[in-house]
Design a protein around this motif. Structure first.
Motif, PDB file in Angstrom:
ATOM      1  N   ALA A 100      27.570  55.772  33.890  1.00  0.00           N
ATOM      2  CA  ALA A 100      26.531  56.742  34.222  1.00  0.00           C
ATOM      3  C   ALA A 100      26.693  57.952  33.300  1.00  0.00           C
ATOM      4  N   ILE A 101      25.569  58.528  32.887  1.00  0.00           N
ATOM      5  CA  ILE A 101      25.570  59.710  32.028  1.00  0.00           C
ATOM      6  C   ILE A 101      24.964  60.855  32.824  1.00  0.00           C
ATOM      7  N   GLU A 102      25.732  61.948  32.977  1.00  0.00           N
ATOM      8  CA  GLU A 102      25.267  63.102  33.749  1.00  0.00           C
ATOM      9  C   GLU A 102      25.345  64.379  32.924  1.00  0.00           C
ATOM     10  N   LEU A 103      24.549  65.345  33.341  1.00  0.00           N
ATOM     11  CA  LEU A 103      24.604  66.699  32.798  1.00  0.00           C
ATOM     12  C   LEU A 103      24.855  67.611  33.984  1.00  0.00           C
ATOM     13  N   VAL A 104      25.864  68.484  33.897  1.00  0.00           N
ATOM     14  CA  VAL A 104      26.219  69.364  35.011  1.00  0.00           C
ATOM     15  C   VAL A 104      26.316  70.803  34.530  1.00  0.00           C
ATOM     16  N   ARG A 105      26.014  71.714  35.430  1.00  0.00           N
ATOM     17  CA  ARG A 105      26.194  73.140  35.124  1.00  0.00           C
ATOM     18  C   ARG A 105      27.686  73.442  35.229  1.00  0.00           C
ATOM     19  N   SER A 106      28.209  74.154  34.254  1.00  0.00           N
ATOM     20  CA  SER A 106      29.639  74.477  34.289  1.00  0.00           C
ATOM     21  C   SER A 106      29.934  75.668  35.188  1.00  0.00           C
ATOM     22  N   SER A 107      28.901  76.409  35.565  1.00  0.00           N
ATOM     23  CA  SER A 107      29.058  77.510  36.513  1.00  0.00           C
ATOM     24  C   SER A 107      27.798  77.547  37.379  1.00  0.00           C
ATOM     25  N   PRO A 108      27.900  78.137  38.582  1.00  0.00           N
ATOM     26  CA  PRO A 108      26.725  78.165  39.455  1.00  0.00           C
ATOM     27  C   PRO A 108      25.540  78.831  38.748  1.00  0.00           C
ATOM     28  N   GLY A 109      24.388  78.262  38.924  1.00  0.00           N
ATOM     29  CA  GLY A 109      23.193  78.817  38.309  1.00  0.00           C
ATOM     30  C   GLY A 109      21.965  78.197  38.929  1.00  0.00           C
ATOM     31  N   SER A 110      20.828  78.735  38.537  1.00  0.00           N
ATOM     32  CA  SER A 110      19.572  78.204  39.051  1.00  0.00           C
ATOM     33  C   SER A 110      18.542  78.236  37.940  1.00  0.00           C
ATOM     34  N   ALA A 159      21.041  58.881  32.729  1.00  0.00           N
ATOM     35  CA  ALA A 159      20.959  57.493  32.263  1.00  0.00           C
ATOM     36  C   ALA A 159      22.102  56.673  32.834  1.00  0.00           C
ATOM     37  N   THR A 160      21.893  55.358  32.798  1.00  0.00           N
ATOM     38  CA  THR A 160      22.936  54.394  33.122  1.00  0.00           C
ATOM     39  C   THR A 160      23.008  53.415  31.965  1.00  0.00           C
ATOM     40  N   VAL A 161      24.221  53.153  31.487  1.00  0.00           N
ATOM     41  CA  VAL A 161      24.440  52.240  30.363  1.00  0.00           C
ATOM     42  C   VAL A 161      25.225  51.041  30.867  1.00  0.00           C
ATOM     43  N   ASP A 162      24.724  49.859  30.601  1.00  0.00           N
ATOM     44  CA  ASP A 162      25.440  48.630  30.931  1.00  0.00           C
ATOM     45  C   ASP A 162      26.054  48.129  29.628  1.00  0.00           C
ATOM     46  N   LEU A 163      27.340  48.354  29.450  1.00  0.00           N
ATOM     47  CA  LEU A 163      28.043  48.015  28.208  1.00  0.00           C
ATOM     48  C   LEU A 163      28.641  46.617  28.329  1.00  0.00           C
ATOM     49  N   ARG A 164      28.232  45.742  27.421  1.00  0.00           N
ATOM     50  CA  ARG A 164      28.735  44.362  27.411  1.00  0.00           C
ATOM     51  C   ARG A 164      29.242  44.028  26.022  1.00  0.00           C
ATOM     52  N   LEU A 165      30.245  43.196  25.986  1.00  0.00           N
ATOM     53  CA  LEU A 165      30.750  42.695  24.715  1.00  0.00           C
ATOM     54  C   LEU A 165      30.235  41.279  24.525  1.00  0.00           C
TER      55      LEU A 165
END
Length: 171
Positions: free
Chosen positions: A109-119, A149-155
């Motif tokens: 899973a790919i996420e983006l998060v705030r590093s400090s509280p904000g709006s 996003a979600t990445v399904d990584l396969r070899l």
């Protein structure tokens, strides 16, 4: 001084950077300007799973996070894994990049998060590169965290013939 100016601009302190430039002796200011013009691009991300984001609307830093199948969090601070992490622009208030080299197969899973509280809304684009496949995904971050996003990584293996070799068995 050039590095201090670059760092200040990267973290959104352009006013401070301009004040520093104005305080310099004119000769030194010219040298610094030449040095800034010649500066190299930041280190490139290295790995088969590369994520970079650019955004507007935040005066604070945002962080990219990769969640591997094992459930731990991978950020520019590191991760309990054998995969090698590379990151770019980790203190910027406008962009960040994160990559894994040696990632195991599975769902990420790919996420983006705030590093400090904000709006407030943060609008941007995520560039996701897996091996040679590339996707660009727009996003809007409203809360503290957004799964983009979600990445399904396969070899997979493939047999590739050796060029210039004739016959049924190697010599």
């Amino acid at each position: 001084v050039s590095e201090a100016l670059r760092c200040a601009r990267d973290v959104g302190q352009s006013g401070w950077a301009e004040d520093l430039l104005a305080a310099l002796d004119p000769q030194v200011r010219q040298q610094v300007s030449r040095s800034e013009a010649q500066r190299t691009q930041p280190d490139e991300l290295s790995g088969d799973l590369r994520v970079s984001a650019q955004w507007q609307g935040s005066e604070h830093d945002l962080d990219l996070v990769i969640l591997p199948p094992q459930g731990y969090r991978v950020s520019w601070l590191g991760a309990p894994t054998r995969a090698v992490i590379s990151a770019t622009d980790v203190l910027s208030v406008h962009r960040e990049g994160l990559a894994l080299r040696g990632a195991e197969p599975g769902r990420y899973a790919i996420e983006l998060v705030r590093s400090s509280p904000g709006s407030g809304s943060v609008h941007g684009t995520l560039e996701l590169t897996v091996a040679n496949a590339r996707r660009s995904l727009p996003f809007v971050l409203e809360g503290q965290r957004l799964r983009i996003a979600t990445v399904d990584l396969r070899l997979s293996s493939r047999l590739v013939p050796v060029e210039g070799w004739e016959g049924s068995a190697p010599p």
